[in-house]
Design a protein around this motif. Structure first.
Motif, short mmCIF file in Angstrom:
data_model
loop_
_atom_site.label_atom_id
_atom_site.label_comp_id
_atom_site.label_asym_id
_atom_site.label_seq_id
_atom_site.Cartn_x
_atom_site.Cartn_y
_atom_site.Cartn_z
N ALA A 242 -30.36 -52.74 8.71
CA ALA A 242 -31.13 -52.77 8.12
C ALA A 242 -30.51 -53.48 6.80
O ALA A 242 -31.12 -54.19 6.06
CB ALA A 242 -31.20 -51.58 7.54
N GLY A 243 -28.82 -53.67 6.52
CA GLY A 243 -28.09 -53.95 5.48
C GLY A 243 -28.02 -56.10 5.44
O GLY A 243 -27.93 -56.59 4.93
N LEU A 244 -27.75 -55.96 7.25
CA LEU A 244 -27.25 -57.17 7.08
C LEU A 244 -28.64 -58.06 7.71
O LEU A 244 -29.21 -58.61 8.24
CB LEU A 244 -26.43 -57.46 8.38
CG LEU A 244 -24.96 -56.27 8.44
CD1 LEU A 244 -24.55 -55.82 9.89
CD2 LEU A 244 -23.89 -56.40 7.44
N THR A 245 -28.67 -58.98 6.50
CA THR A 245 -29.61 -59.32 6.70
C THR A 245 -29.99 -60.82 7.15
O THR A 245 -30.17 -61.80 7.55
CB THR A 245 -31.11 -59.31 5.45
OG1 THR A 245 -30.46 -58.58 4.68
CG2 THR A 245 -31.86 -58.11 6.11
N GLY A 246 -28.98 -61.41 5.26
CA GLY A 246 -28.58 -63.35 5.10
C GLY A 246 -27.71 -62.92 6.11
O GLY A 246 -27.21 -62.59 6.83
N PRO A 247 -27.49 -64.43 6.61
CA PRO A 247 -26.03 -65.24 6.55
C PRO A 247 -25.24 -65.04 6.25
O PRO A 247 -24.64 -65.03 6.51
CB PRO A 247 -27.02 -66.75 6.62
CG PRO A 247 -28.07 -67.13 6.84
CD PRO A 247 -28.87 -65.90 6.26
N GLY A 248 -25.36 -64.94 4.81
CA GLY A 248 -24.04 -64.82 3.73
C GLY A 248 -23.21 -63.40 4.26
O GLY A 248 -22.15 -63.61 4.36
N ARG A 249 -24.65 -62.77 4.87
CA ARG A 249 -23.74 -61.11 4.65
C ARG A 249 -23.33 -60.91 5.88
O ARG A 249 -22.19 -60.28 6.12
CB ARG A 249 -25.54 -59.71 4.43
CG ARG A 249 -25.07 -60.35 2.98
CD ARG A 249 -26.52 -58.50 3.27
NE ARG A 249 -26.41 -58.52 1.75
CZ ARG A 249 -28.34 -57.61 1.55
NH1 ARG A 249 -28.77 -57.07 1.95
NH2 ARG A 249 -27.74 -57.44 -0.41
#
Lengths: 455, 455
Positions: A242-249
């Motif tokens: 749920a939290g790992l959404t954007g490329p950066g993260r």
């Protein structure tokens, strides 16, 4: 007159049991919701998940004469490569040459089984979805390309997976126990491609594990030199799916938790964001079968009867063991199907219940314990004792993966060994303590009043 | 603008929650698969099972102002009358005057709740069967006498029992845990009629129990002086429902196992053979609710969320406690339905899980332990301590039936008390042992060589 068998589901359990039934003289028809797995493009689209074929599965495939032909599709795995922050550790699976697992793509194995079943006269009806089951006949109604059809048979086998439609219909208005439990973690698959030099990017003949209590990766080798990595993460939370959404993260997460994956999977971020997470379910149910007064019946096998978490690598192997056990029960009661099905359930159910427990426990082992020095020492002692007493002392993993000792018997034996090991370690500790105490006493006793030793 | 609530199921939980929601200003509609329970003849046909109303249920009925009016329909039960081979034993439920249960017919209570709901403007649609649920709206499609209708609402409540259709639809394609387990015992109901003299045939103001590990009867009093007995037996085996087929076998069984029932129920054999056995199920599931981004939602209550075995007499009471808890959560978050539903589930789920465990445990207590002298002594000590320290020492049964202490907290407290009792009994035994040893030593020490005491 030949008896008719109807198998629902053409997956691994369904196609293997179709082969067994055809061998035993049944006229076999298989209903499958999806299309023919051999159609162009399906291999690339389907569930690519790799499987570790171990002893129980090997025995069944050898029995139907298919093992030799599969060799080119498989990669032997001799142990686990554990990826730790300070480097890699190798843990062999066992001592003997044959204590290895074989990595194989689900799809390749399935196609081989469907081919073999067809060679033996099994008829596959693709694109047929079960809409109802009549226990009293038994009969299965399915919606196919040409509308609804009713299929009757002497023996109906529900091999239609963890969310089995046959199981649902089998339970209507009966006292059927059902336990369905989802893990709070899910998974995504990532490909570790072959290196630019055409060679594998890491040790190919092993299972790779990146342990961790907040994320876990397991990778199986493929015959073409690539590996398929399965990333297990919590669904919820900042560091979950749920939290790992954007490329950066995503990049930050892999760099911090699994740094070597950045070189092993150059496009790890893109692959990760491109897939939806899949879920993991345990299903236990009872009874598995239903029979009629006329001696016909329905029975569940494989995931339809006992879906387990994949952490002991036994899902397929247990399903294949179902198929060989069912075949033996049919052979033992050739004119009494109700007895054969009851014998099958009695022989398998207690052991697949144990497997569900072991598979959940191994999640904890892969996640947490592989990083614990104490656990690794214990594992080494376990294997050392196996080396000393190869027949008398057999680690649990070896019993499960490299023998056909029933799961429940394997667990009982491992528990006895664990108690012995505990007692031995406690005795050793006591002895060490006593020796130490003795030394202290002796050294004190021989001290001069001035505090220097006399002797 | 008023919010709309749609309740599926007009049973005890459904009709009570409809009252609560109407009180809170919702426009409430109830869909019910069956017909109006007030129609002629329904009372005689329906499930006649009696219920023991205890503190949790009483609190809810008092809150909606219905308790006083129910008094004529109920019979107070002051304790258990245990039927043993050598006679009857009376076990009071508690010390205080108000530590009693109230026996009531499910049907009578249900009608009172439906009447009260209608009085508050709730609309009941009878003969409406749910065919699908759309979580995203939420909306419920139901097949009624006039065909299929779609009902949307801000809040949908699944109060449709252990085999809840709403629960089934709520779980489609989601990670929903479900545990459904049937007891290997079932039950039949038998009426203990009023005596020929117009008076009750046995003590009316008590629950009656015939314990036994091969069969168990529990009887509740009715307001008309009759009692309804529920016979619990294994489904299988010679002395189970499967084996008790002819009149001879049934009479022999009751004569041998429950001899006094032959006089209490003159037509026991006919009644027994006339009924089909019903089954008992435990259901646990998670999650109980689903919400939309627009702040609407669906939630399960009562048996749909947590069906338990009836052996702690808490099924209805727990369902009523759901209704009052849900009402408090809606009051605490008047403009945030998703938060209210999450708070409700968090407040209830851990405790109803404990209730499931306690209800299964009480089956063993009723079946086996009520005949054990040691158990009865322990029970007496438990109650004696309660008498000595009425606030500090409260038996588990009292906490569950006569307070509103959450089930989980009650169990934790009872476990602490059990440990104390164990320690105290062990200390007493040690002390007794030491005293005995001291006596022996003293008496030996003062013996003369000839074996006679000197002093």
């Amino acid at each position: 007159m030949s008896r008719h068998a109807l198998v629902v589901g053409s997956g691994l359990a369904g196609s293997l049991t179709a082969v067994y039934l055809a061998r035993r003289g049944y006229l076999v028809r298989v209903l499958e919701r999806r299309g023919d797995p051999r159609a162009p493009g399906v291999r690339e689209e389907g569930r690519s998940i790799n499987l570790g074929l171990s002893q129980r599965g090997i025995v069944a495939l050898r029995e139907i004469g298919l093992l030799e032909g599969l060799a080119p599709l498989t990669v032997p795995m001799r142990g686990r490569v554990v990826h730790l922050p300070d480097g890699l550790r190798f843990q062999p699976y066992g001592l003997a040459e044959d204590q290895i697992l074989h990595s194989v793509l689900r799809h390749d194995l399935n196609v081989a089984l469907v081919d073999e079943a067809e060679r033996r006269g099994v008829e596959f009806l693709w694109g047929h979805r079960v809409t109802s089951v009549d226990r009293a006949k038994p009969a299965v109604t399915a919606l196919g390309p040409g509308g609804e059809e009713v299929h009757t048979a002497d023996l109906v086998i529900g091999a239609d997976g963890a969310f089995s439609a046959v199981r649902g219909h089998l339970g209507r208005g009966r006292r059927v126990d059902l336990h369905q439990e989802f893990l709070e973690w899910g998974y995504k698959e990532l490909l570790i491609p072959v290196g630019d030099d055409g060679r594998p990017r890491t040790e190919l003949r092993a299972l790779h594990v990146w342990p961790g209590d907040d994320g876990l990766i397991v990778a199986h080798p493929n015959a073409d030199g690539s590996l398929t990595a399965t990333v297990f993460l919590p669904f919820d939370g900042e560091h979950g799916f749920a939290g790992l959404t954007g490329p950066g993260r995503v990049r930050d997460f892999f760099a911090r938790r699994f740094p070597d994956t950045l070189t092993l999977i150059p496009d790890v971020v893109e692959q990760f964001l491109d897939h939806e997470p899949a879920s993991l379910v345990t299903v236990r149910t009872s009874p598995w079968h239903s029979t009629t007064d006329e001696g016909r019946g329905i029975v569940l096998i494989g995931d339809a009867a006992h879906a387990v978490y994949p952490f002991f690598g036994q899902g397929m192997n247990a399903a294949f063991e179902d198929c060989s056990t069912l075949d033996r029960c049919l052979a033992a009661h050739p004119h009494d199907l109700p007895r054969a099905l009851a014998a099958f359930e009695a022989a398998r159910k207690p052991h697949t219940d144990v497997l569900a427990e072991l598979s959940a426990r191994n999640f904890v082992e892969l996640r947490d314990k592989l990083r614990s020095p104490l656990f690794l020492v214990r594992k080494k002692v376990d294997l050392a004792l196996h080396r000393l007493f190869p027949r008398k002392w057999v680690p649990l993993y070896t019993l499960i993966a490299h023998t056909t000792v029933p799961y429940g018997d394997a667990l009982a034996r491992a528990r006895r060994q664990d108690r012995l090991l505990d007692t031995a370690l406690a005795a050793a500790a006591t002895l060490a303590g006593a020796t130490l105490a003795g030394l202290v006493v002796r050294s004190r006793g021989t001290r001069s009043p001035g505090g220097r030793k006399v002797t």
